[in-house]
Design a protein around this motif. Sequence first.
Motif, PDB file in Angstrom:
ATOM      1  N   GLY A 199       0.836  -1.183   0.000  1.00  0.00           N
ATOM      2  CA  GLY A 199       0.000   0.000   0.000  1.00  0.00           C
ATOM      3  C   GLY A 199       0.871   1.233   0.000  1.00  0.00           C
ATOM      4  O   GLY A 199       2.094   1.150  -0.136  1.00  0.00           O
ATOM      5  N   ALA A 200       0.233   2.354   0.142  1.00  0.00           N
ATOM      6  CA  ALA A 200       0.954   3.617   0.183  1.00  0.00           C
ATOM      7  C   ALA A 200       0.281   4.511   1.218  1.00  0.00           C
ATOM      8  O   ALA A 200      -0.919   4.409   1.454  1.00  0.00           O
ATOM      9  CB  ALA A 200       0.943   4.293  -1.180  1.00  0.00           C
ATOM     10  N   LEU A 201       1.078   5.349   1.809  1.00  0.00           N
ATOM     11  CA  LEU A 201       0.573   6.327   2.772  1.00  0.00           C
ATOM     12  C   LEU A 201       1.113   7.685   2.378  1.00  0.00           C
ATOM     13  O   LEU A 201       2.332   7.881   2.286  1.00  0.00           O
ATOM     14  CB  LEU A 201       1.018   5.977   4.194  1.00  0.00           C
ATOM     15  N   TYR A 202       0.215   8.609   2.100  1.00  0.00           N
ATOM     16  CA  TYR A 202       0.613   9.976   1.807  1.00  0.00           C
ATOM     17  C   TYR A 202       0.461  10.781   3.090  1.00  0.00           C
ATOM     18  O   TYR A 202      -0.611  10.788   3.701  1.00  0.00           O
ATOM     19  CB  TYR A 202      -0.263  10.583   0.703  1.00  0.00           C
ATOM     20  N   VAL A 203       1.530  11.417   3.499  1.00  0.00           N
ATOM     21  CA  VAL A 203       1.509  12.254   4.701  1.00  0.00           C
ATOM     22  C   VAL A 203       1.914  13.665   4.286  1.00  0.00           C
ATOM     23  O   VAL A 203       3.008  13.864   3.741  1.00  0.00           O
ATOM     24  CB  VAL A 203       2.480  11.719   5.781  1.00  0.00           C
ATOM     25  N   ARG A 204       1.064  14.615   4.548  1.00  0.00           N
ATOM     26  CA  ARG A 204       1.331  16.008   4.209  1.00  0.00           C
ATOM     27  C   ARG A 204       2.555  16.500   4.983  1.00  0.00           C
ATOM     28  O   ARG A 204       2.703  16.196   6.168  1.00  0.00           O
ATOM     29  CB  ARG A 204       0.069  16.790   4.553  1.00  0.00           C
ATOM     30  N   ARG A 205       3.425  17.237   4.332  1.00  0.00           N
ATOM     31  CA  ARG A 205       4.639  17.740   4.997  1.00  0.00           C
ATOM     32  C   ARG A 205       4.335  18.900   5.936  1.00  0.00           C
ATOM     33  O   ARG A 205       4.819  18.945   7.048  1.00  0.00           O
ATOM     34  CB  ARG A 205       5.663  18.207   3.962  1.00  0.00           C
ATOM     35  N   GLN A 248      -0.376  13.537  14.226  1.00  0.00           N
ATOM     36  CA  GLN A 248       0.984  13.038  14.386  1.00  0.00           C
ATOM     37  C   GLN A 248       0.939  11.519  14.325  1.00  0.00           C
ATOM     38  O   GLN A 248       0.203  10.891  15.072  1.00  0.00           O
ATOM     39  CB  GLN A 248       1.579  13.507  15.732  1.00  0.00           C
ATOM     40  N   LEU A 249       1.690  10.950  13.422  1.00  0.00           N
ATOM     41  CA  LEU A 249       1.708   9.502  13.252  1.00  0.00           C
ATOM     42  C   LEU A 249       2.881   8.892  13.991  1.00  0.00           C
ATOM     43  O   LEU A 249       3.976   9.451  13.980  1.00  0.00           O
ATOM     44  CB  LEU A 249       1.794   9.147  11.762  1.00  0.00           C
ATOM     45  N   ALA A 250       2.646   7.758  14.596  1.00  0.00           N
ATOM     46  CA  ALA A 250       3.707   7.045  15.314  1.00  0.00           C
ATOM     47  C   ALA A 250       4.306   5.996  14.384  1.00  0.00           C
ATOM     48  O   ALA A 250       3.590   5.387  13.588  1.00  0.00           O
ATOM     49  CB  ALA A 250       3.133   6.366  16.556  1.00  0.00           C
ATOM     50  N   PRO A 251       5.592   5.755  14.466  1.00  0.00           N
ATOM     51  CA  PRO A 251       6.215   4.711  13.640  1.00  0.00           C
ATOM     52  C   PRO A 251       5.582   3.348  13.925  1.00  0.00           C
ATOM     53  O   PRO A 251       5.248   3.030  15.059  1.00  0.00           O
ATOM     54  CB  PRO A 251       7.680   4.717  14.079  1.00  0.00           C
ATOM     55  N   GLN A 252       5.412   2.549  12.866  1.00  0.00           N
ATOM     56  CA  GLN A 252       4.838   1.220  13.004  1.00  0.00           C
ATOM     57  C   GLN A 252       5.909   0.150  13.133  1.00  0.00           C
ATOM     58  O   GLN A 252       5.654  -0.917  13.643  1.00  0.00           O
ATOM     59  CB  GLN A 252       3.924   0.912  11.819  1.00  0.00           C
ATOM     60  N   GLN A 253       7.091   0.423  12.601  1.00  0.00           N
ATOM     61  CA  GLN A 253       8.226  -0.482  12.709  1.00  0.00           C
ATOM     62  C   GLN A 253       9.438   0.358  13.092  1.00  0.00           C
ATOM     63  O   GLN A 253       9.719   1.366  12.457  1.00  0.00           O
ATOM     64  CB  GLN A 253       8.511  -1.190  11.368  1.00  0.00           C
ATOM     65  N   HIS A 254      10.113  -0.047  14.114  1.00  0.00           N
ATOM     66  CA  HIS A 254      11.281   0.706  14.572  1.00  0.00           C
ATOM     67  C   HIS A 254      12.552   0.059  14.039  1.00  0.00           C
ATOM     68  O   HIS A 254      12.590  -1.131  13.748  1.00  0.00           O
ATOM     69  CB  HIS A 254      11.313   0.743  16.105  1.00  0.00           C
ATOM     70  N   GLY A 255      13.571   0.860  13.869  1.00  0.00           N
ATOM     71  CA  GLY A 255      14.844   0.309  13.397  1.00  0.00           C
ATOM     72  C   GLY A 255      15.647   1.365  12.684  1.00  0.00           C
ATOM     73  O   GLY A 255      16.134   2.303  13.288  1.00  0.00           O
ATOM     74  N   GLY A 256      15.760   1.228  11.375  1.00  0.00           N
ATOM     75  CA  GLY A 256      16.646   2.064  10.576  1.00  0.00           C
ATOM     76  C   GLY A 256      16.191   3.488  10.362  1.00  0.00           C
ATOM     77  O   GLY A 256      16.962   4.320   9.907  1.00  0.00           O
ATOM     78  N   GLY A 257      14.944   3.798  10.651  1.00  0.00           N
ATOM     79  CA  GLY A 257      14.484   5.173  10.538  1.00  0.00           C
ATOM     80  C   GLY A 257      14.206   5.642   9.123  1.00  0.00           C
ATOM     81  O   GLY A 257      14.276   6.838   8.843  1.00  0.00           O
ATOM     82  N   HIS A 258      13.891   4.741   8.217  1.00  0.00           N
ATOM     83  CA  HIS A 258      13.559   5.131   6.846  1.00  0.00           C
ATOM     84  C   HIS A 258      12.276   5.947   6.814  1.00  0.00           C
ATOM     85  O   HIS A 258      11.518   5.981   7.777  1.00  0.00           O
ATOM     86  CB  HIS A 258      13.364   3.886   5.971  1.00  0.00           C
ATOM     87  N   GLU A 259      12.032   6.545   5.682  1.00  0.00           N
ATOM     88  CA  GLU A 259      10.791   7.304   5.453  1.00  0.00           C
ATOM     89  C   GLU A 259      10.532   8.316   6.564  1.00  0.00           C
ATOM     90  O   GLU A 259       9.473   8.344   7.177  1.00  0.00           O
ATOM     91  CB  GLU A 259       9.583   6.365   5.295  1.00  0.00           C
ATOM     92  N   ARG A 260      11.541   9.129   6.830  1.00  0.00           N
ATOM     93  CA  ARG A 260      11.458  10.181   7.869  1.00  0.00           C
ATOM     94  C   ARG A 260      11.078   9.611   9.233  1.00  0.00           C
ATOM     95  O   ARG A 260      10.296  10.183   9.972  1.00  0.00           O
ATOM     96  CB  ARG A 260      10.483  11.265   7.453  1.00  0.00           C
ATOM     97  N   GLY A 261      11.588   8.428   9.519  1.00  0.00           N
ATOM     98  CA  GLY A 261      11.350   7.802  10.812  1.00  0.00           C
ATOM     99  C   GLY A 261      10.014   7.104  10.943  1.00  0.00           C
ATOM    100  O   GLY A 261       9.667   6.607  12.012  1.00  0.00           O
ATOM    101  N   MET A 262       9.229   7.049   9.844  1.00  0.00           N
ATOM    102  CA  MET A 262       7.899   6.448   9.909  1.00  0.00           C
ATOM    103  C   MET A 262       7.929   4.924   9.832  1.00  0.00           C
ATOM    104  O   MET A 262       7.038   4.256  10.327  1.00  0.00           O
ATOM    105  CB  MET A 262       7.012   6.983   8.773  1.00  0.00           C
TER     106      MET A 262
END
Length: 187
Positions: A15-21, A27-41
């Motif tokens: 899927g895809a998630l569009y988040v306005r800059r 405020q969205l919380a990260p769903q998977q923690h680790g490498g911090g890709h996609e601006r930490g999402m």
Amino acid sequence: MSLTAHKVYGPKGIGALYVRRRDRRVQLAPQQHGGGHERGMRSGTLYTPQIVGFGKAVEIALAEQTTENQRLTQLRQRLWEQLSQVEGIHLNGNAEKRLAGNLSISVEGVDGAALLLGLQPVMAISSGSACSSAHTAPSYVLTALGHPQQLAYASIRFGIGRFNTEEEIDIVAKHAIATIQSLQNKR
């Protein structure tokens, strides 16, 4: 805005998630923690074949959008014309301003659960939105439209898609009419 590929005949699981800059209201919380890709999402490596499949599905959907909407509208109308001949059937929503492949009806004088059970041997059918299918309450949308609770309980939604044919619509209509009339006669 969230998008899912399987709703446009793409692969499941992508899927895809569009988040306005700017000016984000949520405020969205990260769903998977680790490498911090996609601006930490999210973290992890994206699966390229699924992404390509999603892209191709969107490409096909956009190319066929006009003709497919017309075809789905004709199939939906064919189904409604047959079902509307039965006494006590109500169209949910506006007759014109609706999704091409969606027909939602309510049926007077029948138990909603019995209606679903009677239809399931011939068709995949739903009595509400997928996100609320675990709840047994009547649709809040239908009650907001003014449907009495009993009528809202006896509502079903037909989804018509890319691979459905006129012959299938006629089979579904015939079985639905027989099931509805059988349940209405038992009251």
